[in-house]
Design an enzyme around this catalytic site. Structure first.
Site, short mmCIF file in Angstrom:
data_model
loop_
_atom_site.label_atom_id
_atom_site.label_comp_id
_atom_site.label_asym_id
_atom_site.label_seq_id
_atom_site.Cartn_x
_atom_site.Cartn_y
_atom_site.Cartn_z
CE LYS A 39 53.75 57.29 67.31
NZ LYS A 39 52.63 56.61 66.68
CD GLN A 98 52.11 55.20 63.22
OE1 GLN A 98 52.80 55.19 64.23
NE2 GLN A 98 51.16 56.09 63.02
CG ASP A 134 49.05 53.13 70.41
OD1 ASP A 134 49.25 54.24 70.94
OD2 ASP A 134 49.10 52.93 69.18
#
Ligand code: NAP
Length: 293
Positions: A50, A94, A117
């Site tokens: 990422k 994460q 997200d």
């Protein structure tokens, strides 16, 4: 029938390239913060890619690494500081987090306008209400892949297998916004095989290798396999493994009209959509004209 393959790798590369081109036209550089707690090897790999892809698209990336035993309050405080930092446009935490940390408390510390997200209560709420917002990356990737086939989505019967907050639920909401008729199946669903056979578009997101049998797939249906499962691959040598989806690929591809492979299908779309969301978040926050992506 033999299915046409939806090449997620190529479609994701195209989206990443378009994001990179869009970034060049912006008056400033969007910035993404990626927070990881602990040293889970799979998470480390995801975070590294990422960070790398964010930089490759011409954006700034901040990699925040915290030790595995960081107290929950400290993680929350760190995420809150990123939310308050005007130089940061997107925040990604994460998952999974270590067991002593309540992930929802950490996610709640993310400013909804930086929630790339789409996992905060506000982000999920905006999606459920059909209001504009940042959409969860993997499910949004599924919609992009479905659209890439050129098939009209409105009116299609979509069956999503799985109801997780990360994939199943948002995938269902996103296909509903495309005017599909959506059914969500889960571990208590009766006659899963029969239900799957009603799907024009089948979206398995269960996490069980080869669970969906070929004869569960309706002739000509579209199969978007979200599952990523590591299984032993003795043919590659002792102790070797390979990745497979939730679908028994070969027989399913005999019946489907379209199918995503694993790897190289839905998987690569996640990071591409994350980059897209970072640009969208930056544009909305900073009042820049939002590029079409
Ligand atoms: P999860 O949180 O474990 O959720 C799995 C869902 O599948 C649950 O809703 C569960 O139902 C349902 N399920 C489990 N066994 C079932 C069965 N026998 N019949 C029907 N439903 C069943 O998993 P997730 O995070 O959503 O991830 C799902 C898969 O997607 C995993 O393979 C994961 O690796 C993959 N994934 C891929 C990406 C990517 O491509 N980048 C991103 C995220 C996840 P209940 O709710 O009833 O328990």
């Amino acid at each position: 029938m033999s299915a046409r393959i939806i090449d997620g790798k190529a479609i994701a590369a195209d989206l990443r390239a378009r994001v990179g081109e869009a970034v060049k036209t912006l008056p400033g550089q969007p910035a993404l913060a990626v927070v990881i707690v602990g040293d889970d090897p799979a998470s480390q790999v995801y975070v590294r890619s990422k960070v790398k892809e964010t930089a490759a698209a011409g954006m700034r990336s901040l990699h925040v690494e915290l030790p595995v035993d960081t107290p929950e309050a400290d993680v929350v405080a760190r995420v809150k500081a990123l939310s308050d930092d005007p130089a940061i446009d997107g925040i990604l935490v994460q998952l999974p987090l270590p067991a002593h940390i309540d992930a929802q408390r950490v996610l709640d510390a993310i400013d909804p306008d930086k929630d790339v997200d789409g996992l905060t209560d506000a982000g999920a709420g905006r999606l459920a209400l059909g209001r504009p917002g940042l959409r969860p990356c993997t499910p949004y990737g599924c919609v992009i892949l479905a659209k890439s086939t050129g098939e009209k989505l409105a009116g299609k019967n979509v069956v999503v297998l799985g109801r997780s907050i990360l994939v199943g639920r948002p995938a269902a909401m996103l296909f509903l916004l495309e005017d599909c008729t959506v059914t969500i199946a889960h571990s208590k669903t009766r006659d899963l095989a029969g239900l799957c056979r009603t799907a024009d578009i089948l979206v398995p997101a269960i996490g069980r290798p080869h669970f969906v049998q070929g004869d569960w797939v309706r002739e000509g249906a579209m199969v978007l396999d979200v599952g990523i499962n590591r299984v032993p691959a003795p043919e590659k040598g002792e102790g070797k493994t390979r990745l497979v989806g939730d679908v028994d690929y070969e027989p399913a591809a005999e019946r489907a009209g379209w199918i995503t492979p694993v790897p190289g299908g839905v998987g690569p779309m996640t990071i591409a959509c994350l980059l897209r969301n970072t640009v969208l978040a930056a544009c909305v926050r900073r009042g820049w004209k939002t590029p079409a992506l």
